[in-house]
Each structure stands twice: as C-alpha cells, then as structure tokens.
Design a protein around this motif. Structure first.
Motif, mmCIF file in Angstrom:
data_model
loop_
_atom_site.group_PDB
_atom_site.id
_atom_site.type_symbol
_atom_site.label_atom_id
_atom_site.label_comp_id
_atom_site.label_asym_id
_atom_site.label_seq_id
_atom_site.Cartn_x
_atom_site.Cartn_y
_atom_site.Cartn_z
ATOM 1 N N LYS A 111 -9.341 -7.346 -61.102
ATOM 2 C CA LYS A 111 -9.669 -8.771 -60.995
ATOM 3 C C LYS A 111 -8.937 -9.417 -59.821
ATOM 4 C CE LYS A 111 -8.187 -9.487 -65.193
ATOM 5 N NZ LYS A 111 -7.912 -8.085 -65.500
ATOM 6 N N SER A 112 -7.628 -9.213 -59.793
ATOM 7 C CA SER A 112 -6.847 -9.831 -58.717
ATOM 8 C C SER A 112 -7.263 -9.264 -57.372
ATOM 9 C CB SER A 112 -5.356 -9.581 -58.930
ATOM 10 O OG SER A 112 -4.959 -10.097 -60.165
ATOM 11 N N SER A 113 -7.554 -7.985 -57.349
ATOM 12 C CA SER A 113 -7.954 -7.358 -56.088
ATOM 13 C C SER A 113 -9.267 -7.947 -55.580
ATOM 14 C CB SER A 113 -8.098 -5.851 -56.265
ATOM 15 O OG SER A 113 -6.869 -5.304 -56.679
ATOM 16 N N LEU A 114 -10.205 -8.207 -56.488
ATOM 17 C CA LEU A 114 -11.476 -8.824 -56.076
ATOM 18 C C LEU A 114 -11.234 -10.221 -55.509
ATOM 19 C CD1 LEU A 114 -13.827 -7.762 -59.035
ATOM 20 C CD2 LEU A 114 -14.057 -7.074 -56.637
ATOM 21 N N VAL A 115 -10.377 -10.975 -56.187
ATOM 22 C CA VAL A 115 -10.097 -12.334 -55.727
ATOM 23 C C VAL A 115 -9.425 -12.301 -54.356
ATOM 24 C CG1 VAL A 115 -8.788 -14.441 -56.187
ATOM 25 C CG2 VAL A 115 -9.949 -13.269 -58.051
ATOM 26 N N LEU A 116 -8.463 -11.413 -54.203
ATOM 27 C CA LEU A 116 -7.750 -11.366 -52.927
ATOM 28 C C LEU A 116 -8.653 -10.871 -51.807
ATOM 29 C CD1 LEU A 116 -4.156 -10.222 -53.816
ATOM 30 C CD2 LEU A 116 -5.057 -12.493 -53.339
ATOM 31 N N ARG A 117 -9.554 -9.995 -52.120
ATOM 32 C CA ARG A 117 -10.531 -9.552 -51.126
ATOM 33 C C ARG A 117 -11.405 -10.727 -50.714
ATOM 34 N NH1 ARG A 117 -10.942 -6.242 -47.262
ATOM 35 N NH2 ARG A 117 -10.615 -4.325 -48.437
ATOM 36 N N PHE A 118 -11.827 -11.499 -51.684
ATOM 37 C CA PHE A 118 -12.706 -12.632 -51.412
ATOM 38 C C PHE A 118 -11.962 -13.755 -50.677
ATOM 39 C CE2 PHE A 118 -14.494 -16.719 -53.238
ATOM 40 C CZ PHE A 118 -15.586 -16.764 -52.385
ATOM 41 N N VAL A 119 -10.757 -14.072 -51.143
ATOM 42 C CA VAL A 119 -10.049 -15.228 -50.589
ATOM 43 C C VAL A 119 -9.322 -14.890 -49.294
ATOM 44 C CG1 VAL A 119 -8.213 -16.919 -51.044
ATOM 45 C CG2 VAL A 119 -9.819 -16.314 -52.850
ATOM 46 N N LYS A 120 -8.702 -13.707 -49.251
ATOM 47 C CA LYS A 120 -7.858 -13.387 -48.090
ATOM 48 C C LYS A 120 -8.393 -12.238 -47.260
ATOM 49 C CE LYS A 120 -4.174 -15.910 -49.527
ATOM 50 N NZ LYS A 120 -2.881 -16.011 -50.169
ATOM 51 N N GLY A 121 -9.401 -11.567 -47.762
ATOM 52 C CA GLY A 121 -9.916 -10.414 -47.032
ATOM 53 C C GLY A 121 -8.950 -9.243 -47.048
ATOM 54 N N GLN A 122 -8.069 -9.208 -48.054
ATOM 55 C CA GLN A 122 -7.062 -8.146 -48.098
ATOM 56 C C GLN A 122 -7.256 -7.252 -49.314
ATOM 57 O OE1 GLN A 122 -3.575 -10.521 -48.466
ATOM 58 N NE2 GLN A 122 -3.527 -11.090 -46.292
ATOM 59 N N PHE A 123 -6.655 -6.074 -49.233
ATOM 60 C CA PHE A 123 -6.602 -5.204 -50.399
ATOM 61 C C PHE A 123 -5.232 -4.545 -50.446
ATOM 62 C CE2 PHE A 123 -6.963 -0.957 -52.331
ATOM 63 C CZ PHE A 123 -7.395 -1.331 -53.595
ATOM 64 N N ASP A 124 -4.665 -4.481 -51.627
ATOM 65 C CA ASP A 124 -3.353 -3.865 -51.775
ATOM 66 C C ASP A 124 -3.449 -2.733 -52.794
ATOM 67 O OD1 ASP A 124 -0.746 -3.152 -52.140
ATOM 68 O OD2 ASP A 124 -0.012 -5.163 -52.589
ATOM 69 N N GLU A 125 -3.168 -1.550 -52.296
ATOM 70 C CA GLU A 125 -3.197 -0.359 -53.151
ATOM 71 C C GLU A 125 -2.246 -0.531 -54.348
ATOM 72 O OE1 GLU A 125 -5.299 2.776 -53.617
ATOM 73 O OE2 GLU A 125 -5.215 2.359 -51.460
ATOM 74 N N PHE A 126 -1.148 -1.271 -54.116
ATOM 75 C CA PHE A 126 -0.141 -1.426 -55.162
ATOM 76 C C PHE A 126 -0.120 -2.851 -55.713
ATOM 77 C CE2 PHE A 126 1.174 1.838 -52.165
ATOM 78 C CZ PHE A 126 1.215 2.936 -53.010
ATOM 79 N N GLN A 127 -1.293 -3.412 -55.838
ATOM 80 C CA GLN A 127 -1.435 -4.754 -56.395
ATOM 81 C C GLN A 127 -0.677 -4.846 -57.714
ATOM 82 O OE1 GLN A 127 -2.906 -7.431 -55.094
ATOM 83 N NE2 GLN A 127 -2.203 -8.539 -56.898
ATOM 84 N N GLU A 128 0.203 -5.860 -57.817
ATOM 85 C CA GLU A 128 1.011 -5.959 -59.036
ATOM 86 C C GLU A 128 0.276 -6.694 -60.148
ATOM 87 O OE1 GLU A 128 4.855 -7.588 -58.463
ATOM 88 O OE2 GLU A 128 5.450 -5.937 -57.166
ATOM 89 N N THR A 129 0.625 -6.327 -61.343
ATOM 90 C CA THR A 129 0.042 -6.965 -62.516
ATOM 91 C C THR A 129 0.238 -8.475 -62.469
ATOM 92 O OG1 THR A 129 0.895 -5.067 -63.662
ATOM 93 C CG2 THR A 129 -0.044 -6.788 -65.011
ATOM 94 N N THR A 130 -0.803 -9.190 -62.758
ATOM 95 C CA THR A 130 -0.714 -10.646 -62.805
ATOM 96 C C THR A 130 0.081 -11.061 -64.036
ATOM 97 O OG1 THR A 130 -2.924 -10.628 -61.871
ATOM 98 C CG2 THR A 130 -2.105 -12.736 -62.682
ATOM 99 N N ILE A 131 0.946 -12.040 -63.837
ATOM 100 C CA ILE A 131 1.689 -12.602 -64.962
ATOM 101 C C ILE A 131 1.003 -13.920 -65.308
ATOM 102 C CG2 ILE A 131 3.926 -13.490 -65.709
ATOM 103 C CD1 ILE A 131 4.225 -10.607 -65.069
#
Ligand SMILES: Nc1nc2c(ncn2[C@@H]2O[C@H](COP(=O)(O)OP(=O)(O)O)[C@@H](O)[C@H]2O)c(=O)[nH]1
Ligand SMILES: [Mg+2]
Lengths: 533, 214
Positions: free
Chosen positions: B33-53
């Motif tokens: 979920k966070s990865s999709l949002v960050l791709r959409f908003v920032k155009g980024q992807f992080d292999e080690f995306q941290e769990t959302t709190i």
C-alpha cells in the motif's frame, strides 16, 4: 496510577526559593560558580519548574516492581562480573538449545503469524546467535513466545516454555525468581502480568540495570496496545498469540534495545537537548506555544534524538520514559518521512489505560526536525495538521527556521571546548530539569563497539552509585584504556571519562571547572524556561 | 514513467475546476500500500519500505481534461491492532483502493473481507478499486489474474494488477479512479474546507453535502 503521574506537578515548585536564581538574574546566575549542590539551582535547572514528571532515576522507573520482589535472587555458579566478558554459553543451556531445534520442526505450519523480519532469520543453534551480548525474550504467562531480539520466535518456543516453567516452579514455592548468574551470564526475569520478560545478558551490569531494560521493553509493548487491551486479550484467551497484535512493531523493540545500549538518556532517565542559542529556542518554543489546539496536550520538536523544545498543557507532565518511547518511535520508522503520520499511542507512564493520538511529521522531507503533536482526540488530525502549518508560518516569519537548520547541521560540541586536559567525554544530568548534556563522542568511541563499551562503563558506574543497599556519592575507577569518575549530588549526576594519563586529583578538580563551564553555557545546552499552552 | 508528466499538475490554472476527494488504501500488512502511494506521489520505490505505523496522510493531484482532481490519500497500516480505527479512514471516503499481493492468496482473502466491510459500512457511492500488487513477481504468482478479475466484475470493482516496483499501472489506477469521480467544483474555499472537515468528523453530513452529487 495514571492520575498520580501527572498530578505530581505541584511538588515541582522550586523548593529553595531563596537560592533559586530568578529569571531576571540570568546573567548573575551564569557567573555564579556555585556547583549547584541543591536541586533546583544546579547548572541546567529549569527556572519555572520542569517539563517532566519528577523522575530522580530508575528507582522511579522500577518502583512498581520493587514491592513484590523482596525475595532473594537465586545465585547459581560463578557470578563474578570480571569473567562476564569472556564466558560463553555452555553446559545446561546447551541442551535447551537442542530441544528448541526440534520444536522448530514441530511448530512449522502451526503458527499463523510469521516473522516478517528477514534480519531475524538467524539460526538459533549457531555460535553467532549465542554470542550476542544481550538477548531479550518476551512470552505470555502461558509460555507462548511474543518477542525475541535475535532469531525467530517460532524457533525459540521451546526455550521460552522452559523459562515459563522455571518461573512458575519458583513461584509455586511463594518466591519470585529474579535472576540466575552462571558462567558470566545473567538471566534476569521480570514478571509484568500478563507478560513475562527474560533477559540473557553477557555483562557486568547489576540486575537492577538489566531489569530496568526489561521494563523499557514492557512499556514499549504497552505503548502499542495499552495495558487494558493487553489484559483483555489474555483474559479472553490465555493462549492468545500476541504477535498478531504486535505485527510490524518488532523493529520498534529492536531499536529500543539498541538505544538502551547507546543512549545515556535512557540510563539516566533524562533527555538531551539540541544545543541552540536561547534566543532561537525561545522563538521556536513560543511559536509552538502559539500553535495550540483544544485537545493538544504535548507539542514536541525533535532533532534526531535530541529535544529542541517541548510545550505542554498546563498541569500535564510528560514522563521522560514516555518521551523516550516517542523518540524511539520516530527514529526507528522512516515511514513518518512521507506525508503526515497519524497514530494512536499509549504513553504508559502517563496513563497505561488509554491512547493518545500523535501527529508525526518532519518539517521538511530531508530535514532531521520532527514535530510530534499529541492529542487526546482521535479525530483531531486536521486540527493538528493545521497547528503544524501555523507553527511553520510563524517560524518562517520570525526567520528562526534558518538558525534552527544551522544548529542542526553542526555537531553538538567537542569536549575540547571545556578546556580540561585529559577529559575525553562526560555526561551531565541536571536532576531538576530531567535534561542532560554530553559532548560529541571523541575518536576512540565513535566506533559502534567502543561506543557501547563506554556506555557499558557508565552503566556500571551508575549501578554502583545507585546501589540500593550501599549507594555511593562518588566513584573513581582506573582502567587500562580510560579513567572514570562519577558523582551524584542532590542537584546533578555527572560521569566523566579521562584518558588513562589522568589522575584522581585531576578528576576531582575537573568537576568544578566543568560545572563552571556548564553554568556558562547552560542557556544553550538546556531548556531553562519551558512553556505551557 | 511517461504518464507521470502528463498526469499531474502543480499549480492550478484559474479556469480549471478543482475537485478534492478522500481516498483510502486498505489491505493486509506488506502487500505494498505504502509503496503504491509513494510511487504515485513521489515516483519512488523503496525495496526496504518500512511498515507504516498507524496511518499516513499524503496529497496528490492529477489533471483530467479541464479538471484538477486532488486526492487526499490515507495510507493505512493494515495491522490487526489498528483494525478498529479503519472506519475513521474509510468513513466519508469517495474512493478506496483495496490492495493484495498476487504472491499471497491469504492477502486476496483479506482484500475480499475489506471490500465486504466497505460495501456494508462506507458511503454507498464509494468507488472501490482492487489492486493485485507485486505483479512483477510473476514467477511467484499464486493468485491468477482471471480469478481476481472475475471477482472484481461480480462485485462491481475497478481492477488492475500493479507493480509499485516497476510503476506498472500505478498512475493508471489512480487516473481510472479519478475518471470515476463526480466532478463538482470544490474550489470555493469555504466549501472545500468544510468538505474536508466533514469527511473525518461527520459521515452523515458528508453524504448529503459533498460534491458527489447525491
Ligand atoms: N517486488 C515487489 N515488491 C513490492 C512491491 N510493492 C511493495 N513491495 C515490497 O513489499 C514490502 C511491503 O511494502 P509496503 O509498501 O510497506 O506494504 P504495506 O504494508 O502494504 O504498506 C516492501 O519491502 C516493498 O519494497 C511490488 O510491486 N513489487
Ligand atoms: Mg504501509
């Protein structure tokens, strides 16, 4: 309990009114070399009372466990701390390890919850697993694994079962098991119903210090769930797998344990401030004070793990431990860097039964400045988001943002500023403000291992000073690599690290010089006039 | 990536209409979920995306013809301990993306449960999109495209397989949702402000007063 915690504020009025420097006399105060022996007048003491709940030291932290731990600790085998660093896990423990391997095979497939953390997939039968200096295990009273620092809970369910049995075996005899000392290891037990916490430490620290660390882990878990919910799930089902509710939070506990090894603040029950010109800090504080909202209780601005300022609702006090839990939440989760975070959080020392709601965001994406706004209302997100905007506008209008950013880019300060030869490092805590200051770590201690070694030495001194049966006022210790001096008065607590060329005489005379220096710099190093809404 | 430039706008031209919508992402932990949002908003992807709190709030606009569609995005954490808070995020939302991981069938089951909950409890006009994420991990696929597609059709959902990693279908998904949003101007500042406040605080007032046109 909760009600007690924040009503202690009244006792915070400066007791020695005649000795306490007044606001107007800040200049005189700075010139005064009086080595503040009286609480409230020591360098760094707040002028309008403290921001924190009165927490002298970890006596406060562990107080609620002291009452039921009058029983003797079980001493087994060699408890000589000198051997602590060299010894290895041997003998009886080894059998337990082998059992756990079988358990792993049995348990596979049974467990619904899988550990998502790849770094934890460490072979629990390996030498590396055994050689870790500090193991921490959390289990339920039914013996179900909840957390392990290294390896996976599944692989360790058998060893945790043994811990639980050991504990209940002793308790059957109306006793409490507190620790086992064997082969340079200390196994420390802490029962905080409905949880059992066990630490296996290869260290020379006292049981009290280690129990304090387990308390932190316990409160970390409570902060995610509240004690009410924790009790509730186990009342409904004793065999509940708590990892379901803690999923995705393992890294918070991992990070807390790392902080415990490195951050003297957790040891001293104190918080470090970002060194900042008092004029700049005042602007930041008052801007934060102005950006208030109805249900806002605490506004906290952090720079990494250092406090820039804290504004609180009148009569509401934050416990330093709750603040450390907030620190830990922020430093261990890069997820707050994107957008604005909104999370329920229990501040267990304030009220273990309820959630606050925290708005967490960085002032800028790449900045280290993180703003935490704590509200009592879970629907308050947009109000707090608005508070942040107003705060930022004010900062910019009063052009404080720039100086804040500059302070941030600088390291704290080198110890050489103090001008004491042979002094390598120190940690000074002002008791009445609950704040501490410490210079940058010099070269030999910048390495992770050396850093932790130095903290270990301070911790050892701390446990000597605060020995419950024979507390000390000061202690001097010569070692091969450094000489250490620590002292405690009613106003402050001070730990100094000298090169091995230093002498005791030098150390003693350094204290006065250092206190004078801190007094001179206290405007910058401490928050002398904390604000409320 | 080529759609990024055309699909968004920074400032708004005075003559364009602005519509603001609340969108919530739901789904199991670690489905992306966070990865999709960050791709959409920032155009980024992080292999080690941290769990959302807890949850994270982000905003992003897309440009559609003469309309700027501003999404106010709630990225929820998906852990069980936060479940009781979920209604706060989907209440009054005009759109929801329910995400699952195509390599984990149990996350597809969780997604179905979220859809049910939304259909029962969210506002009746909510546009729900189902995203089968991690489509780049084709060799580990355990949920067939057709299975999810059929389910989505039967349930009346938008459906796309996405990859936050390769950016496949990420902007497309948000654009498809934007197209389904009713376009009533919310540029009027008092209306916009109230509209947003209402979203989080008063679900009943929301459905009668929002720009959804009901
Ligand atoms: N291969 C692949 N990995 C992904 C994709 N989306 C997310 N991930 C990874 O999956 C993990 C969980 O992602 P995250 O966005 O935190 O999931 P959330 O808990 O649903 O927000 C992270 O390690 C991401 O890097 C994807 O499309 N492809
Ligand atoms: Mg997430």
């Amino acid at each position: 309990m909760a009600a007690d915690v924040h009503n202690k504020g009244v006792s915070w009025e400066i007791k020695n009114g005649n000795l306490a420097p007044s606001d107007r006399l800040r200049q005189d105060r700075s010139d005064s070399p009086t080595p503040g022996l009286v609480e409230g007048t020591e360098p760094g003491a707040g002028q309008e009372g403290a921001m924190f709940v009165h927490a002298q030291s970890f006596e406060d932290l562990t107080a609620d466990s002291e009452s039921n731990t009058d029983n003797k600790s079980a001493e087994v085998g060699d408890s000589n701390p000198e051997n602590a660093q060299k010894a290895a896990l041997e003998g009886g423990e080894e059998e337990v390890q082998e059992e756990s391997l079988e358990a792993e095979q049995e348990e596979v497939g049974k467990e619904e919850v899988q550990s998502s953390n790849k770094a934890k997939e460490e072979d629990v039968t390996s030498e590396t697993w055994r050689s870790h200096r500090k193991h921490v295990f959390v289990l339920s009273e039914a013996g179900k694994p909840i957390y392990t620092r290294y390896g996976t809970e599944e692989a360790l369910s058998s060893i945790m079962g043994v811990m639980m049995l050991l504990m209940s075996f002793v308790e059957d005899k109306k006793n409490t098991i507190r620790s086992i000392h064997a082969d340079g290891y200390r196994v420390v037990f802490l029962r905080k119903s409905p949880l059992i916490l066990v630490g296996v430490f290869r260290t020379s620290c006292s049981d009290r210090e280690l129990t304090r660390e387990l308390h932190y882990v316990y409160y970390q878990i409570v902060s995610l769930l509240t004690l009410t919910q924790l009790n509730h799930v186990f009342q409904n089902r004793q065999s509940y797998d708590l990892r379901r509710l803690l999923a995705g939070s393992e890294h918070l506990t991992d990070s807390l344990l790392r902080l415990l090894d490195r951050d003297p603040g957790l040891l001293l029950s104190a918080v470090m401030c970002l060194p900042l010109a008092s004029s700049a800090r005042d602007v930041v504080s008052s801007s934060l004070q102005a950006a208030k909202a109805k249900n806002l209780v605490f506004s906290i601005l952090l720079a990494g793990n250092r406090l820039v300022t804290l504004v609180r609702k009148k009569d509401q006090f934050l416990h330093h431990m709750d603040l450390h839990l907030l620190f830990n939440l922020v430093v261990s989760s890069s997820s707050f860097r994107e957008g604005e975070g909104w999370t329920p959080i229990c501040l267990p020392k304030f009220n273990p039964a309820g959630f606050f709601h925290a708005h967490i965001s960085y002032l800028e994406p790449a900045s280290d400045l993180c703003l935490i706004l704590v509200s009592t209302d879970r629907e308050d997100f947009f109000n707090l988001s608005d508070c942040k905007k107003r705060f930022l506008e004010r900062l910019r209008r009063r052009s404080a943002y720039q100086s804040l950013q500059e302070a941030l880019n600088m390291p704290s300060y080198p110890v050489s500023q103090v001008g004491i030869p042979e002094l390598r490092h120190f940690v000074y805590k002002s008791k009445s403000s609950g704040l501490y200051t410490s210079p940058d770590l010099p070269a030999p201690y910048q390495e992770e291992e050396e850093h932790e070694r130095l903290m270990g030495l301070y911790q050892h001194l701390h446990s000597c000073l605060h020995n419950p049966t024979r507390p000390l006022r000061y202690i001097y210790r010569c070692a091969e690599t450094e000489n250490l001096y620590a002292l405690v008065t009613s106003g402050f607590e001070l730990y100094l690290c000298f090169s091995p060329l230093g002498t005791k005489g030098l150390a003693v005379s350094a204290v006065n010089k250092l206190l004078k220096w801190i007094r001179k710099e206290e405007d910058r190093l401490f928050i002398l006039s904390p604000l409320t809404y | 990536m080529s759609t990024r430039g055309t699909g968004r706008t920074n400032g708004s031209l005075p003559q364009t209409k602005i519509c603001q919508f609340k969108l919530v992402l739901l789904g199991d932990m670690a489905v992306g979920k966070s990865s999709l949002v960050l791709r959409f908003v920032k155009g980024q992807f992080d292999e080690f995306q941290e769990t959302t709190i807890g949850a994270a709030f982000l905003a992003q606009s897309v440009c559609l013809d003469d309309t700027t569609v501003k999404f106010e995005i709630w990225d929820t954490a998906g852990q069980e301990r936060y479940h009781s808070l979920a209604p706060m995020y989907y209440r009054g939302a005009q759109a929801a993306i329910v995400v699952f991981d195509i390599t984990k069938p149990e996350t597809f089951e969780r997604a179905k449960a979220w859809v049910k909950e939304l259909q029962r409890q969210a506002s009746p006009n909510i546009v729900i999109a189902l995203a089968g994420n991690k489509a780049d991990l084709a060799d580990k696929r355990l949920v067939e495209y057709e299975e999810a597609q059929t389910y989505a059709e039967d349930t009346g959902l938008l459906f796309m397989e996405t990859s936050a990693k390769t950016a496949m279908n990420v902007n497309e998904l948000f654009l498809a949702i934007a197209k389904k949003m009713p376009k009533t101007d919310t540029q009027n500042p008092t209306h916009a402000a109230r509209h947003r406040g209402v979203n989080l605080q008063d679900p009943d007032a929301q459905s009668s007063r929002s720009c959804c046109g009901n």
